[in-house]
Enzyme design. Structure first.
Site, PDB file in Angstrom:
ATOM      1  N   ALA A  17      10.315  -2.371  20.748  1.00 40.33           N
ATOM      2  CA  ALA A  17      10.171  -3.049  19.458  1.00 40.33           C
ATOM      3  C   ALA A  17      10.849  -2.236  18.371  1.00 40.33           C
ATOM      4  O   ALA A  17      11.011  -1.017  18.493  1.00 40.33           O
ATOM      5  CB  ALA A  17       8.688  -3.249  19.125  1.00 40.33           C
ATOM      6  N   ASP A  18      11.234  -2.926  17.316  1.00 40.25           N
ATOM      7  CA  ASP A  18      11.753  -2.239  16.136  1.00 40.25           C
ATOM      8  C   ASP A  18      11.314  -3.009  14.899  1.00 40.25           C
ATOM      9  O   ASP A  18      11.360  -4.243  14.877  1.00 40.25           O
ATOM     10  CB  ASP A  18      13.274  -2.136  16.163  1.00 40.25           C
ATOM     11  CG  ASP A  18      13.778  -1.155  15.121  1.00 40.25           C
ATOM     12  OD1 ASP A  18      13.821   0.048  15.432  1.00 40.25           O
ATOM     13  OD2 ASP A  18      14.099  -1.577  13.994  1.00 40.25           O
ATOM     14  N   THR A  19      10.876  -2.271  13.892  1.00 36.28           N
ATOM     15  CA  THR A  19      10.373  -2.877  12.665  1.00 36.28           C
ATOM     16  C   THR A  19      11.299  -2.558  11.499  1.00 36.28           C
ATOM     17  O   THR A  19      11.704  -1.412  11.322  1.00 36.28           O
ATOM     18  CB  THR A  19       8.946  -2.383  12.362  1.00 36.28           C
ATOM     19  OG1 THR A  19       8.082  -2.738  13.454  1.00 36.28           O
ATOM     20  CG2 THR A  19       8.406  -3.004  11.082  1.00 36.28           C
ATOM     21  N   LYS A  37      14.257   3.986   7.132  1.00 33.05           N
ATOM     22  CA  LYS A  37      13.165   4.684   7.806  1.00 33.05           C
ATOM     23  C   LYS A  37      13.183   6.105   7.261  1.00 33.05           C
ATOM     24  O   LYS A  37      14.149   6.844   7.425  1.00 33.05           O
ATOM     25  CB  LYS A  37      13.351   4.642   9.318  1.00 33.05           C
ATOM     26  CG  LYS A  37      13.229   3.228   9.853  1.00 33.05           C
ATOM     27  CD  LYS A  37      13.208   3.144  11.361  1.00 33.05           C
ATOM     28  CE  LYS A  37      13.029   1.694  11.813  1.00 33.05           C
ATOM     29  NZ  LYS A  37      13.040   1.551  13.279  1.00 33.05           N
TER      30      LYS A  37
END
Length: 205
Positions: free
Chosen positions: A75-77, A88
């Site tokens: 996953a990546d947000t 980030k």
């Protein structure tokens, strides 16, 4: 008790403690945690939702090619104000920049997820999804920004904040998945796993 129709292990392609805690909420304790360590830079004019999914796909693909059997969850947000993708954060300066961008505004949180099923060193199926949540933050005072930066809770986080700490008291409203904002949408993740043959809710009893 976790029920898997083929009893293959779960591999989490992330060292995120938040994602690990979220998986435990749906009875999943990964057999392995293998960070993908990819270049997470955005492409020119790339939309936030596209970036989130592209990075999740790259993470899953990198780990899946070295796995004999299992389900790889990646996953990546991405946090965005309009089309502006927030970084980030690495430094306190990064966190301060993000908070000033978020102050008094709505922002969107996108999490891209890819789950890949690997059997006998072959990818036999996969599923992808991007989930969006919307958050409105109060107008932050200079003192509130300075206090939050000093907590260090915003370091190494997409958009310079973590909803699990002090940040929650600055939120006026949210729309969408809370777990998505934390980094892994559980409703969608459970359904994706189920479609690939893994039911984390059903009991053997």
């Amino acid at each position: 008790m976790v029920y898997s129709m083929d009893l293959m292990p779960i591999i989490l392609a992330s060292q995120s403690e938040s994602r690990l805690r979220l998986l435990k909420k749906i009875n999943i304790v990964p057999s392995q945690i293998i960070p993908a360590n990819i270049d997470e830079s955005s492409l020119p004019a790339e939309l936030p939702k596209n970036l989130a999914l592209r990075l999740a796909i790259q993470k899953a693909d990198k780990i899946a090619q070295n796995i004999e059997d299992g389900y790889v969850i990646a996953a990546d947000t991405v946090v965005a104000v309009g089309r502006r993708i927030l970084p980030k954060t690495i430094t306190d300066f990064d966190v301060e920049y993000c908070l000033k961008m978020l102050s008094g505004r709505r922002h969107r949180v996108f999490t891209g997820v890819k789950i890949t099923k690997v059997k006998h060193n072959n990818i036999i199926a996969f599923n992808t999804r991007t989930v969006e949540s919307i958050v409105k933050v109060k107008r932050l005072t200079p003192q509130e920004i300075a206090t939050y930066v000093a907590t260090k809770q915003g370091l190494n986080k997409a958009g310079g904040h973590s909803i699990e700490g002090m940040w929650e008291c600055f939120i006026q409203f949210m729309r969408g998945s809370y777990s998505n904002i934390m980094g892994l949408p559980l409703f969608e993740t459970r359904n994706m796993l189920f479609s690939l043959g893994f039911d984390c809710i059903r009991s053997n009893q």
